[in-house]
Design an enzyme around this catalytic site. Structure first.
Site, short mmCIF file in Angstrom:
data_model
loop_
_atom_site.label_atom_id
_atom_site.label_comp_id
_atom_site.label_asym_id
_atom_site.label_seq_id
_atom_site.Cartn_x
_atom_site.Cartn_y
_atom_site.Cartn_z
CE LYS A 149 37.31 30.32 31.44
NZ LYS A 149 37.51 31.15 32.62
CD GLN B 206 35.78 33.44 34.83
OE1 GLN B 206 36.06 32.30 34.48
NE2 GLN B 206 36.32 34.49 34.26
CG ASP C 215 42.33 29.55 36.52
OD1 ASP C 215 42.35 29.81 35.32
OD2 ASP C 215 41.34 29.72 37.26
N1 GUN Z 1 39.08 35.99 34.98
C1 GUN Z 1 39.69 36.51 33.88
N2 GUN Z 1 40.58 35.61 33.38
C2 GUN Z 1 40.52 34.52 34.17
C3 GUN Z 1 41.19 33.26 34.15
O1 GUN Z 1 42.05 32.96 33.30
N3 GUN Z 1 40.84 32.38 35.14
C4 GUN Z 1 39.92 32.70 36.10
N4 GUN Z 1 39.67 31.78 37.04
N5 GUN Z 1 39.29 33.86 36.13
C5 GUN Z 1 39.58 34.76 35.18
#
Ligand code: GUN
Length: 285
Positions: free
Chosen positions: A53, A97, A120
């Site tokens: 990211k 996350q 998200d």
């Molecule tokens: N953990 C696994 N996939 C995701 C996601 O798309 N967003 C977040 N914040 N955590 C994750």
């Protein structure tokens, strides 16, 4: 033999477009879209995602901040950080996350994020908006899946779509996005009876169960589009999806590989949401 839905290539196109749009945004407004990524603890998979990211932000030209907190961080400390980021004008998107350490309630944290910065789309306000069909952000993985289905060229209208998995992050919002495109949608899960028979009815099969290579070719209708959201590490360290690629690709018309399918699309969609959030922040100035 199925054609490959190349998430790496499609995500690169999305990111290239975002990069151009961001150059103009920065020129017009004098600031860059800003994303804060928060990671708590030492989960190795989360570390890989967060690094990707960060790299994508650099590539496109966003401002980004990483907040790496230790495993023993308390819920209150994390809430304080979220509040600080909610009030920080440089930050337009906040991503915490998941999974979080067991002593932190994920729902409490998600609910604390300003919905306008919730890139998200996990906050109940955004989940509700998706349900209604009037949304600002689409959840990144399901949105990435929709882009890949678009790439296959098939129209979803009236098609049978089967989603295997009912998580809040993927399965449930995925079903809703397919429904918005006028597909007939079935959601299957661990308690579903006759899973194989239902999967065999799918024109489009989206698999998000978290079990390595569970969906073999005999689950798949000849000519179906197969989208594999899974990401599992085998004992021999090989990365595989929830679909058994070898047998499934003999039946499918289109299939996503793992790695290089849905994964890179998720990040591209997060980047798209971050630019959307920055544009929204301008509207509120
Ligand atoms: N953990 C696994 N996939 C995701 C996601 O798309 N967003 C977040 N914040 N955590 C994750």
């Amino acid at each position: 033999m199925a054609k490959i839905l190349d998430g790496k290539a499609v995500s690169q196109r999305v990111k290239d477009d975002l990069k151009k749009e961001t150059e103009k945004f920065v020129k017009d407004n004098g600031f860059a879209p800003g994303l804060a990524v928060v990671i708590v603890g030492n989960d190795p998979a989360s570390r890989v995602y967060v690094n990707s990211k960060k790299r994508a932000c650099e590539e496109i030209g966003y401002y980004s901040e990483e907040h790496a907190l230790c495993e023993s961080t308390t819920e209150d400390e994390l809430l304080n950080l979220v509040e600080k980021l909610n009030n920080d004008d440089k930050i337009h998107g906040i991503l915490v996350q998941l999974p979080l350490p067991k002593h932190i309630n994920e729902e409490t944290i998600i609910n604390a994020i300003n919905p306008k910065k919730d890139v998200d789309a996990f906050h109940p306000v955004n989940v509700g908006k998706i349900m209604i069909g009037n949304f600002d952000f689409l959840p990144c993985t399901p949105a990435g899946v929709m882009e890949l289905i678009k790439e296959s060229g098939i129209s979803l209208e009236g098609k049978n779509c089967v989603v295997i998995g009912r998580s809040n992050i993927v399965g449930k919002p995925q079903a809703m996005l397919l429904l918005h495109k006028n597909a007939t949608v079935t959601i299957c899960h661990s308690k579903t009876k006759n899973l194989k028979e239902i999967a065999q009815t799918a024109d489009v099969l989206v698999v998000a169960v978290g079990r390595a290579q569970m969906i073999t070719g005999d689950y798949i209708k000849e000519g179906a589009v197969v989208i594999d959201v899974g990401m599992n590490r085998l004992e021999n360290k090989k990365l595989v999806g929830d679909v058994d690629f070898e047998s499934a690709s003999k039946k499918a018309s289109y299939i996503t590989p793992v790695p290089g399918g849905v994964g890179p699309m998720t990040i591209a969609m997060l980047m798209k949401n971050t630019l959307t959030a920055a544009k929204k922040a301008l509207e509120n100035k």
